[in-house]
Design a protein around this motif. Structure first.
Motif, mmCIF file in Angstrom:
data_model
loop_
_atom_site.group_PDB
_atom_site.id
_atom_site.type_symbol
_atom_site.label_atom_id
_atom_site.label_comp_id
_atom_site.label_asym_id
_atom_site.label_seq_id
_atom_site.Cartn_x
_atom_site.Cartn_y
_atom_site.Cartn_z
ATOM 1 N N ASN A 1 0.830 -1.210 0.000
ATOM 2 C CA ASN A 1 0.000 0.000 0.000
ATOM 3 C C ASN A 1 0.865 1.260 0.000
ATOM 4 N N ARG A 2 2.010 1.180 0.692
ATOM 5 C CA ARG A 2 2.922 2.330 0.718
ATOM 6 C C ARG A 2 3.441 2.630 -0.689
ATOM 7 N N SER A 3 3.836 1.587 -1.420
ATOM 8 C CA SER A 3 4.326 1.779 -2.794
ATOM 9 C C SER A 3 3.231 2.347 -3.684
ATOM 10 N N ARG A 4 2.032 1.799 -3.540
ATOM 11 C CA ARG A 4 0.926 2.304 -4.364
ATOM 12 C C ARG A 4 0.590 3.751 -4.000
ATOM 13 N N HIS A 5 0.626 4.052 -2.699
ATOM 14 C CA HIS A 5 0.354 5.419 -2.238
ATOM 15 C C HIS A 5 1.350 6.398 -2.834
ATOM 16 N N ARG A 6 2.632 6.034 -2.806
ATOM 17 C CA ARG A 6 3.648 6.922 -3.359
ATOM 18 C C ARG A 6 3.510 7.053 -4.878
ATOM 19 N N ALA A 7 3.120 5.948 -5.533
ATOM 20 C CA ALA A 7 2.926 6.020 -6.981
ATOM 21 C C ALA A 7 1.777 6.966 -7.332
ATOM 22 N N VAL A 8 0.699 6.909 -6.524
ATOM 23 C CA VAL A 8 -0.435 7.809 -6.758
ATOM 24 C C VAL A 8 -0.017 9.258 -6.526
ATOM 25 N N ALA B 1 2.995 10.474 -6.791
ATOM 26 C CA ALA B 1 3.875 10.876 -7.887
ATOM 27 C C ALA B 1 3.069 11.204 -9.135
ATOM 28 N N ALA B 2 2.026 10.384 -9.398
ATOM 29 C CA ALA B 2 1.185 10.644 -10.569
ATOM 30 C C ALA B 2 0.435 11.965 -10.425
ATOM 31 N N SER C 1 1.381 14.510 -8.582
ATOM 32 C CA SER C 1 2.365 15.590 -8.686
ATOM 33 C C SER C 1 2.735 15.847 -10.141
#
Length: 375
Positions: free
Chosen positions: A149-156, A158-159, A161
């Protein structure tokens, strides 16, 4: 997660707290019951703190209170005699994977698994006899879900941003394009009107001064020059309107409209296969043609005009020729561009331009401007 309703995120937390208060035993104000009650409250606070934004708590403090949460979750399993006390460990470890860096998260998850296993293995809570001691190891498993979930959260993030940056860049580009277009329109209008109006004003002031001398012939001459300049300015204004519309009109149609407005119908000859060209090529070729026609009207009034547009495989050629004057040449004012301006426009397109007298053919004695643009 970004965009998720915070109230929805609170539902699992509140469900777990209510379940613990309802099922975990013993609870009271003394002995094991008091210890169990205190640990339920502490675990609930640790679990509720996961809803505090990351930027509100320093990383070290986050690691400290989650470590404390692991200890209290294992302690609750050891103190309680029944109920869903072990669920606190699963939820806290899952949040550890989401909140902390992988190495720290895996270390705390392993610690939680060991402590919970010890509590169940030694039957510290007598009511847990029905739970296998190996269940304690599984309390470290949710850390993987938290890390995912942390990786997905950061990917979201980044998207989002990147989308915001792209939107800001698009707005800045659009604003720059608007400012550039405003500058171009202002420059074209200035070329057409500023010098013409100055010349007209000068002739009218001259006529006004000559009235006092009583020389009516010179007054009429100054008045005629002013009228001539007005007519030429109107023609140039019409050409400028067509030039400003080059983004919506193809080059051939724009040239035809320009020639028609200047009184040179059927003066355009097109050779080769007509193709679409970039708007900046259309814009600059139209302005070159406009200037050439202005010069022809000023220096060779009444002379025939011929415009040739040639499409070759790797280039385009615009040639404007005019014959010698058939009427009296009156001194006028320029558009502010001239041959230097035409050379600058052609240079922007990496092309070449030549200008000079016509020595042969039907326009002998006139003038010719020829621009060659690659592409």
């Amino acid at each position: 997660m970004p965009g998720q309703d915070p109230r929805t995120q609170w539902i699992p937390t509140l469900f777990l707290i209510v379940s613990a208060l309802w099922t975990v035993e013993p609870q009271g104000l003394s002995g094991r019951g008091l210890a169990c009650t205190v640990l339920i409250v502490v675990n609930s606070l640790v679990l509720a703190t996961r809803h505090v934004p990351e930027d509100k708590i320093p990383p070290r403090l986050t690691a400290a209170w989650l470590t404390f949460g692991v200890l209290t979750a294992a302690a609750l399993i050891g103190v309680s005699t029944g109920g869903a006390s072990y669920l606190f460990a699963y939820f806290i470890v899952g949040h550890i994977g989401f909140r902390l860096e992988p190495r720290t998260a895996l270390t705390l998850a392993a610690l939680c698994g060991v402590l919970c296993t010890v509590a169940l293995y030694f039957h510290l809570g007598t009511g847990h006899d029905l739970l296998p001691w190996t269940l304690g190891f599984t309390t470290g498993g949710p850390v993987l879900i938290g890390m995912l979930n942390r990786s997905r959260h950061r990917a979201v993030l980044a998207a989002l941003s990147a989308a915001e940056s792209a939107e800001r860049a698009a707005r800045a580009e659009a604003q720059a394009a608007v400012l550039t277009e405003r500058g171009r329109i202002a420059r074209d209008v200035h070329d057409v009107l500023a010098h013409s109006l100055a010349g007209i004003n000068m002739q009218l002031e001259l006529a006004d001064a000559l009235i006092e001398t009583g020389d009516l012939e010179k007054v009429r001459e100054a008045n005629q020059k002013a009228h001539s300049m007005v007519k030429e300015s109107l023609k140039q204004a019409q050409w400028t309107v067509h030039a400003l519309r080059e983004d919506s009109l193809p080059l051939v149609e724009s040239l035809t409209a320009m020639l028609d407005s200047s009184g040179h119908r059927d003066a355009l000859t097109v050779t080769g296969t007509v193709r679409d060209v970039p708007s900046r090529v259309t814009q600059n070729l139209l302005r070159i043609a406009q200037e050439a026609l202005t010069n022809a009207a000023r220096h060779a009034p009444g002379g025939p005009v011929q415009v040739e547009l040639t499409y070759a495989d790797t280039s385009m050629t615009l040639a404007v020729r005019n014959g010698p004057a058939t009427r009296r040449v009156n001194a006028g004012v320029g558009s502010g561009m001239g041959l230097i301006g035409m050379r600058e426009r052609v240079a922007l397109l990496n092309g070449t331009i030549t200008a000079g007298p016509v020595v042969t053919g039907p326009h002998e004695g006139g003038w010719q401007v020829e621009a060659v643009i690659p592409g």
